[in-house]
Scaffold this motif. Sequence first.
Motif, PDB file in Angstrom:
ATOM      1  N   ALA A 187      12.851  -2.899  -0.549  1.00 38.79           N
ATOM      2  CA  ALA A 187      11.534  -2.012  -0.007  1.00 38.79           C
ATOM      3  C   ALA A 187      10.157  -2.339  -0.575  1.00 38.79           C
ATOM      4  N   ILE A 188       9.469  -2.323   0.541  1.00 36.57           N
ATOM      5  CA  ILE A 188       7.869  -2.760   0.230  1.00 36.57           C
ATOM      6  C   ILE A 188       7.051  -1.673   0.872  1.00 36.57           C
ATOM      7  N   ARG A 189       6.081  -1.145   0.242  1.00 38.07           N
ATOM      8  CA  ARG A 189       5.303  -0.119   0.801  1.00 38.07           C
ATOM      9  C   ARG A 189       4.689  -0.609   2.073  1.00 38.07           C
ATOM     10  N   HIS A 190       4.546   0.254   3.183  1.00 37.37           N
ATOM     11  CA  HIS A 190       3.876   0.040   4.416  1.00 37.37           C
ATOM     12  C   HIS A 190       2.381  -0.215   4.124  1.00 37.37           C
ATOM     13  N   PRO A 191       1.763  -1.285   4.767  1.00 38.86           N
ATOM     14  CA  PRO A 191       0.218  -1.487   4.530  1.00 38.86           C
ATOM     15  C   PRO A 191      -0.542  -0.374   5.115  1.00 38.86           C
ATOM     16  N   SER A 192      -0.016   0.635   6.061  1.00 38.11           N
ATOM     17  CA  SER A 192      -1.131   1.508   6.480  1.00 38.11           C
ATOM     18  C   SER A 192      -1.137   2.679   5.511  1.00 38.11           C
ATOM     19  N   TYR A 193      -2.279   3.605   6.011  1.00 34.20           N
ATOM     20  CA  TYR A 193      -2.417   4.933   5.261  1.00 34.20           C
ATOM     21  C   TYR A 193      -2.888   4.580   3.601  1.00 34.20           C
ATOM     22  N   GLY A 194      -3.507   3.444   3.399  1.00 34.12           N
ATOM     23  CA  GLY A 194      -3.894   3.049   2.236  1.00 34.12           C
ATOM     24  C   GLY A 194      -3.009   2.487   1.429  1.00 34.12           C
ATOM     25  N   GLY A 195      -1.956   1.829   1.949  1.00 36.52           N
ATOM     26  CA  GLY A 195      -0.890   1.154   1.449  1.00 36.52           C
ATOM     27  C   GLY A 195      -1.276  -0.492   1.324  1.00 36.52           C
ATOM     28  N   GLN A 196      -2.219  -0.921   1.599  1.00 38.63           N
ATOM     29  CA  GLN A 196      -2.507  -2.388   1.903  1.00 38.63           C
ATOM     30  C   GLN A 196      -2.357  -3.082   0.493  1.00 38.63           C
ATOM     31  N   ARG A 197      -3.053  -2.664  -0.404  1.00 41.35           N
ATOM     32  CA  ARG A 197      -2.986  -3.124  -1.764  1.00 41.35           C
ATOM     33  C   ARG A 197      -1.261  -3.215  -2.289  1.00 41.35           C
ATOM     34  N   GLU A 198      -0.493  -2.087  -2.246  1.00 41.39           N
ATOM     35  CA  GLU A 198       0.754  -2.279  -2.624  1.00 41.39           C
ATOM     36  C   GLU A 198       1.707  -3.038  -1.642  1.00 41.39           C
ATOM     37  N   PHE A 199       1.331  -3.083  -0.401  1.00 43.19           N
ATOM     38  CA  PHE A 199       1.925  -3.894   0.384  1.00 43.19           C
ATOM     39  C   PHE A 199       1.677  -5.505  -0.053  1.00 43.19           C
ATOM     40  N   LYS A 200       0.793  -5.892  -0.091  1.00 43.45           N
ATOM     41  CA  LYS A 200       0.401  -7.243  -0.505  1.00 43.45           C
ATOM     42  C   LYS A 200       0.815  -7.620  -1.954  1.00 43.45           C
ATOM     43  N   ASP A 201       0.574  -6.720  -2.893  1.00 47.44           N
ATOM     44  CA  ASP A 201       1.180  -6.962  -4.017  1.00 47.44           C
ATOM     45  C   ASP A 201       2.715  -7.284  -4.075  1.00 47.44           C
ATOM     46  N   GLY A 202       3.570  -6.250  -3.434  1.00 41.43           N
ATOM     47  CA  GLY A 202       4.782  -6.168  -3.346  1.00 41.43           C
ATOM     48  C   GLY A 202       5.293  -7.566  -2.783  1.00 41.43           C
ATOM     49  N   MET A 203       4.641  -8.158  -1.600  1.00 40.43           N
ATOM     50  CA  MET A 203       5.113  -9.412  -0.957  1.00 40.43           C
ATOM     51  C   MET A 203       4.681 -10.416  -1.719  1.00 40.43           C
ATOM     52  N   TYR A 204       3.629 -10.599  -2.238  1.00 34.06           N
ATOM     53  CA  TYR A 204       3.346 -11.555  -3.136  1.00 34.06           C
ATOM     54  C   TYR A 204       4.230 -11.816  -4.317  1.00 34.06           C
ATOM     55  N   GLY A 205       4.642 -10.722  -4.765  1.00 33.91           N
ATOM     56  CA  GLY A 205       5.429 -10.655  -6.201  1.00 33.91           C
ATOM     57  C   GLY A 205       6.776 -11.236  -5.487  1.00 33.91           C
ATOM     58  N   LEU A 206       7.094 -10.507  -4.551  1.00 38.34           N
ATOM     59  CA  LEU A 206       8.557 -11.340  -3.820  1.00 38.34           C
ATOM     60  C   LEU A 206       8.706 -12.491  -3.551  1.00 38.34           C
ATOM     61  N   TYR A 207       7.649 -13.259  -3.261  1.00 34.41           N
ATOM     62  CA  TYR A 207       7.530 -14.853  -3.069  1.00 34.41           C
ATOM     63  C   TYR A 207       6.807 -15.558  -4.219  1.00 34.41           C
ATOM     64  N   GLY A 208       6.493 -15.032  -5.145  1.00 30.87           N
ATOM     65  CA  GLY A 208       6.147 -15.691  -6.437  1.00 30.87           C
ATOM     66  C   GLY A 208       4.657 -16.305  -6.238  1.00 30.87           C
ATOM     67  N   ILE A 209       3.720 -15.557  -5.562  1.00 30.94           N
ATOM     68  CA  ILE A 209       2.482 -15.990  -5.397  1.00 30.94           C
ATOM     69  C   ILE A 209       1.269 -15.106  -5.927  1.00 30.94           C
ATOM     70  N   ASP A 210       0.453 -15.572  -6.213  1.00 33.21           N
ATOM     71  CA  ASP A 210      -0.581 -14.609  -7.187  1.00 33.21           C
ATOM     72  C   ASP A 210      -1.097 -13.719  -5.972  1.00 33.21           C
ATOM     73  N   THR A 211      -1.734 -12.757  -6.440  1.00 30.95           N
ATOM     74  CA  THR A 211      -2.206 -11.637  -5.402  1.00 30.95           C
ATOM     75  C   THR A 211      -3.754 -12.016  -5.279  1.00 30.95           C
ATOM     76  N   ASP A 212      -4.284 -11.562  -4.201  1.00 30.73           N
ATOM     77  CA  ASP A 212      -5.627 -11.882  -3.948  1.00 30.73           C
ATOM     78  C   ASP A 212      -6.404 -10.565  -3.668  1.00 30.73           C
ATOM     79  N   PRO A 213      -7.776 -10.660  -3.547  1.00 34.65           N
ATOM     80  CA  PRO A 213      -8.453  -9.238  -3.668  1.00 34.65           C
ATOM     81  C   PRO A 213      -8.208  -8.830  -2.236  1.00 34.65           C
ATOM     82  N   VAL A 214      -8.350  -7.490  -2.453  1.00 39.92           N
ATOM     83  CA  VAL A 214      -8.171  -6.579  -1.222  1.00 39.92           C
ATOM     84  C   VAL A 214      -9.577  -6.904  -0.243  1.00 39.92           C
ATOM     85  N   VAL A 215      -9.189  -7.295   1.147  1.00 45.55           N
ATOM     86  CA  VAL A 215     -10.359  -7.347   1.903  1.00 45.55           C
ATOM     87  C   VAL A 215      -9.738  -6.960   3.235  1.00 45.55           C
TER      88      VAL A 215
END
Length: 233
Positions: A187-215
């Motif tokens: 399960a990964i947070r949906h990016p809508s309704y303020g979930g963009q940061r959690e979605f990106k962090d979750g996906m990047y963590g799953l693939y072993g990629i450093d997070t990036d700034p929220v834009v």
Amino acid sequence: MTPKTFVSALAAAKLPSVFNPWRDRCSIHDRSDAAARRRSNLRGMLEASLDAQVETIWIARDLGYRGGRRTGVPLTDEVHLTHASALMGGIELERATQGPEVAERTAAIVWQVLGRIGQPVMLWNVFPFHPHDADDPMSNRCHSRAEREESWPLLQALVSMVQPKRIVAIGRDAHLALAGLETEVIAIRHPSYGGQREFKDGMYGLYGIDTDPVVSPELPLRPSYAATARAFA
């Protein structure tokens, strides 16, 4: 089941207050051969996924009216069809609509993340069609349990065909709906309704990629799109 027979099975489905992009044609926005173009797009994505032996399917809840309803490719709006083509090996994906390209914010975030991950994935929805209010074809609503049960064999067929090592459920609703599958579901947070940061962090963590700034994606979103569509419905 093959990509061709799978798309044919999708195209045969017809439900009330549901737009099937691989069968139906929107009289306002679609080209005359829109459904055929969307079938071709999806078949190309499926064939490319099998060729690449994708290990993951990303699954959200329903198709949205600004994204997959128009393109025939889940979680993908018209602005990002070229991104999908490039990620899947340069396959041909065609627009099925007329007029200016329409963007979807969720699709923009999904493809921003996929651009960093750089690995082909299969994109899908628990309910593969666009459910809408009975009097508003350009609205989004959650599919019903009965609708999900009717379309469930299609999801099972997709998983059986792709044979992923894992499934990523985008959002709580998708995660709950996918509980019955034998394949591992993350399960990964949906990016809508303020979930963009959690979605990106979750996906990047799953693939072993450093997070990036929220834009927040700067999209050519047109708030009047739905209102205009309703005016001509």
